[in-house]
Write a protein that holds these residues in place. Structure first.
Motif, short mmCIF file in Angstrom:
data_model
loop_
_atom_site.label_atom_id
_atom_site.label_comp_id
_atom_site.label_asym_id
_atom_site.label_seq_id
_atom_site.Cartn_x
_atom_site.Cartn_y
_atom_site.Cartn_z
N VAL A 1 0.86 -1.18 0.00
CA VAL A 1 0.00 0.00 0.00
C VAL A 1 0.90 1.23 0.00
O VAL A 1 1.91 1.27 0.70
CB VAL A 1 -0.91 0.02 1.24
CG1 VAL A 1 -1.75 1.29 1.28
CG2 VAL A 1 -1.81 -1.23 1.26
N ALA A 2 0.52 2.24 -0.77
CA ALA A 2 1.34 3.46 -0.85
C ALA A 2 0.99 4.47 0.24
O ALA A 2 1.86 5.17 0.75
CB ALA A 2 1.19 4.11 -2.23
N ASP A 3 -0.30 4.54 0.60
CA ASP A 3 -0.73 5.59 1.52
C ASP A 3 -1.93 5.09 2.33
O ASP A 3 -3.07 5.17 1.89
CB ASP A 3 -1.10 6.85 0.73
CG ASP A 3 -1.44 8.04 1.61
OD1 ASP A 3 -1.67 7.85 2.81
OD2 ASP A 3 -1.49 9.17 1.08
N TYR A 4 -1.66 4.60 3.54
CA TYR A 4 -2.74 4.11 4.38
C TYR A 4 -3.61 5.25 4.91
O TYR A 4 -4.79 5.06 5.20
CB TYR A 4 -2.20 3.28 5.54
CG TYR A 4 -2.52 1.81 5.40
CD1 TYR A 4 -3.78 1.32 5.74
CD2 TYR A 4 -1.59 0.92 4.91
CE1 TYR A 4 -4.08 -0.03 5.61
CE2 TYR A 4 -1.88 -0.44 4.77
CZ TYR A 4 -3.14 -0.90 5.12
OH TYR A 4 -3.44 -2.23 4.97
N LYS A 5 -3.05 6.42 5.05
CA LYS A 5 -3.86 7.58 5.47
C LYS A 5 -4.97 7.83 4.46
O LYS A 5 -6.14 7.99 4.83
CB LYS A 5 -2.96 8.80 5.60
CG LYS A 5 -3.69 10.10 5.94
CD LYS A 5 -2.69 11.24 6.14
CE LYS A 5 -3.37 12.57 6.31
NZ LYS A 5 -3.87 13.09 5.02
N GLU A 6 -4.63 7.84 3.19
CA GLU A 6 -5.64 8.06 2.15
C GLU A 6 -6.58 6.86 2.05
O GLU A 6 -7.79 7.03 1.84
CB GLU A 6 -4.92 8.30 0.82
CG GLU A 6 -5.82 8.79 -0.30
CD GLU A 6 -6.58 7.66 -1.00
OE1 GLU A 6 -7.69 7.92 -1.52
OE2 GLU A 6 -6.08 6.52 -1.00
N ARG A 7 -6.04 5.65 2.20
CA ARG A 7 -6.84 4.43 2.06
C ARG A 7 -7.96 4.40 3.09
O ARG A 7 -9.09 4.05 2.77
CB ARG A 7 -5.92 3.21 2.23
CG ARG A 7 -6.59 1.86 2.00
CD ARG A 7 -5.55 0.75 2.12
NE ARG A 7 -6.09 -0.57 1.94
CZ ARG A 7 -6.26 -1.18 0.76
NH1 ARG A 7 -5.92 -0.55 -0.34
NH2 ARG A 7 -6.75 -2.40 0.69
N TRP A 8 -7.64 4.78 4.33
CA TRP A 8 -8.66 4.76 5.37
C TRP A 8 -9.54 6.01 5.33
O TRP A 8 -10.74 5.93 5.56
CB TRP A 8 -7.99 4.61 6.74
CG TRP A 8 -7.58 3.19 7.00
CD1 TRP A 8 -7.95 2.07 6.29
CD2 TRP A 8 -6.72 2.71 8.04
NE1 TRP A 8 -7.37 0.94 6.83
CE2 TRP A 8 -6.61 1.30 7.91
CE3 TRP A 8 -6.03 3.34 9.06
CZ2 TRP A 8 -5.85 0.53 8.77
CZ3 TRP A 8 -5.27 2.57 9.93
CH2 TRP A 8 -5.18 1.17 9.79
N SER A 9 -8.95 7.15 5.01
CA SER A 9 -9.74 8.38 4.95
C SER A 9 -10.82 8.31 3.88
O SER A 9 -11.87 8.96 3.99
CB SER A 9 -8.83 9.58 4.68
OG SER A 9 -7.91 9.77 5.72
N SER A 10 -10.56 7.54 2.83
CA SER A 10 -11.50 7.45 1.72
C SER A 10 -12.57 6.38 1.93
O SER A 10 -13.37 6.13 1.03
CB SER A 10 -10.75 7.16 0.42
OG SER A 10 -10.08 5.91 0.49
N ASN A 11 -12.58 5.75 3.11
CA ASN A 11 -13.60 4.74 3.44
C ASN A 11 -14.60 5.37 4.41
O ASN A 11 -14.39 5.38 5.62
CB ASN A 11 -12.95 3.51 4.06
CG ASN A 11 -13.91 2.36 4.25
OD1 ASN A 11 -15.06 2.55 4.63
ND2 ASN A 11 -13.44 1.15 3.99
N PRO A 12 -15.73 5.87 3.89
CA PRO A 12 -16.66 6.63 4.75
C PRO A 12 -17.27 5.78 5.87
O PRO A 12 -17.58 6.31 6.94
CB PRO A 12 -17.74 7.12 3.78
CG PRO A 12 -17.63 6.21 2.59
CD PRO A 12 -16.19 5.83 2.50
N LEU A 13 -17.46 4.49 5.64
CA LEU A 13 -18.06 3.64 6.68
C LEU A 13 -17.12 3.48 7.86
O LEU A 13 -17.53 3.55 9.02
CB LEU A 13 -18.43 2.27 6.09
CG LEU A 13 -19.51 2.27 5.01
CD1 LEU A 13 -19.75 0.85 4.50
CD2 LEU A 13 -20.81 2.86 5.54
N MET A 14 -15.84 3.25 7.57
CA MET A 14 -14.87 3.13 8.65
C MET A 14 -14.74 4.43 9.42
O MET A 14 -14.73 4.44 10.66
CB MET A 14 -13.50 2.72 8.08
CG MET A 14 -13.43 1.32 7.54
SD MET A 14 -11.79 0.90 6.86
CE MET A 14 -10.79 0.85 8.35
N VAL A 15 -14.63 5.54 8.70
CA VAL A 15 -14.49 6.84 9.35
C VAL A 15 -15.71 7.14 10.22
O VAL A 15 -15.57 7.63 11.36
CB VAL A 15 -14.27 7.95 8.31
CG1 VAL A 15 -14.29 9.32 8.98
CG2 VAL A 15 -12.94 7.73 7.58
N ALA A 16 -16.91 6.81 9.73
CA ALA A 16 -18.13 7.04 10.51
C ALA A 16 -18.13 6.21 11.79
O ALA A 16 -18.50 6.70 12.86
CB ALA A 16 -19.36 6.71 9.66
#
Length: 289
Positions: A154-169
């Motif tokens: 993975v290149a950027d886990y910050k972006e990978r998780w930030s772009s998952n709205p269900l996880m962030v919610a």
């Protein structure tokens, strides 16, 4: 030969490891070291990883495969029986764990075969998936690490998780999200602290940022048919890497683990994985030995 043990993390938790060394080596010659780090929901004994480490060691290396201290796998080595630890496995702690292992190697705290010595200022690192992300940051963090190889990183886990709205919610509303382990069926908790850690420490923890600092040789290997992490992640790492000696290798469609699976039955390794292993070994021979 394989010797197993544990190094204490900065929290005092065990970082379990296996050290693979060649069946024969010249006494008095220091063996270059390769660290192998597993990915998310992974462990050092997954599938064909032990066989891969054994084969890499036969090329004249000491290969140390480690379990991150918070990966959720305890003394069983193969079962996620410490989900309370998994829930708070931060990238900061993973990176610190690698530092603890490097220190242990330099301080001769790792048990070695008789007449074996290691070249602890000349270390390579190999990481799979999330482990490839962390291996990249470690190559920038620790001066002893002189060579990098990633598998399906993975290149950027910050972006990978930030772009998952269900996880962030989930994190914002309840402080924890759950991820299903497709192999075991377990629902695995992941606390908000893990997300906050990479948000707050992105300059240290995000691979695509740290790879810009690298001057050491770096090889990025990925399958075009990776269903879990797109090969475009490897292209991103390669594109941002500052090293004069870098290479991108895209394999035929072979999934996230190059057609390997867990458990490994001891038979012939899949052809694509054999190629990945051969190319990895050659990279370390060219740039580490």
């Amino acid at each position: 030969m394989k010797l197993s043990g544990a190094v204490a993390s900065t929290e005092g938790l065990p970082i379990y490891y296996d050290l693979y060394t060649p069946d024969s080596f010249d006494k008095g010659d220091d063996l270059p070291v390769i660290l192998f780090v597993h990915g998310f929901k992974g462990f050092k004994d997954w599938g064909a990883f032990p066989e891969a480490c054994k084969q890499l060691s036969s090329g004249g290396f000491a290969v140390l495969a480690m379990n991150f201290s918070l990966n959720g796998v305890g003394e069983s080595m193969t079962e996620f029986d410490q989900l309370d630890l998994f829930a708070r496995e931060t990238f900061s702690q993973d990176l610190d764990d690698i530092g603890s292992v490097v220190t242990a190697l330099k301080e001769d705290s790792i048990e070695l075969p008789e007449d074996c010595s290691l070249e602890t200022e000349n270390i390579g690192i190999l990481g799979h998936s999330r482990g490839g992300h962390t291996a990249t940051t470690a190559a920038a963090e620790y001066s002893e690490i002189k060579c990098l190889v990633t598998w399906s990183a993975v290149a950027d886990y910050k972006e990978r998780w930030s772009s998952n709205p269900l996880m962030v919610a989930d994190w914002e509303e309840g402080g924890v999200t759950e991820i299903k382990n497709g192999r075991t069926g377990q629902m695995m908790p992941l606390k908000k602290i893990v997300f906050e850690d990479i948000l707050e420490n992105a300059d240290r923890l995000v691979a695509v940022k740290r790879v810009e600092e690298l001057s050491s040789p770096a090889l990025f290997i990925h399958s075009r048919g990776d269903e879990g992490v797109s090969y475009k992640e490897a292209e991103k790492l390669y594109g941002h890497c500052s090293s004069e000696y870098k290479e991108l290798q895209l394999m035929p469609d072979s999934g996230h683990t190059f057609d390997t699976s867990h458990p490994y039955d001891g038979g012939d390794l899949p052809s694509t994985f054999q190629k990945v292993l051969k190319n990895t070994g050659q990279w370390f021979k060219n740039h580490l030995q």
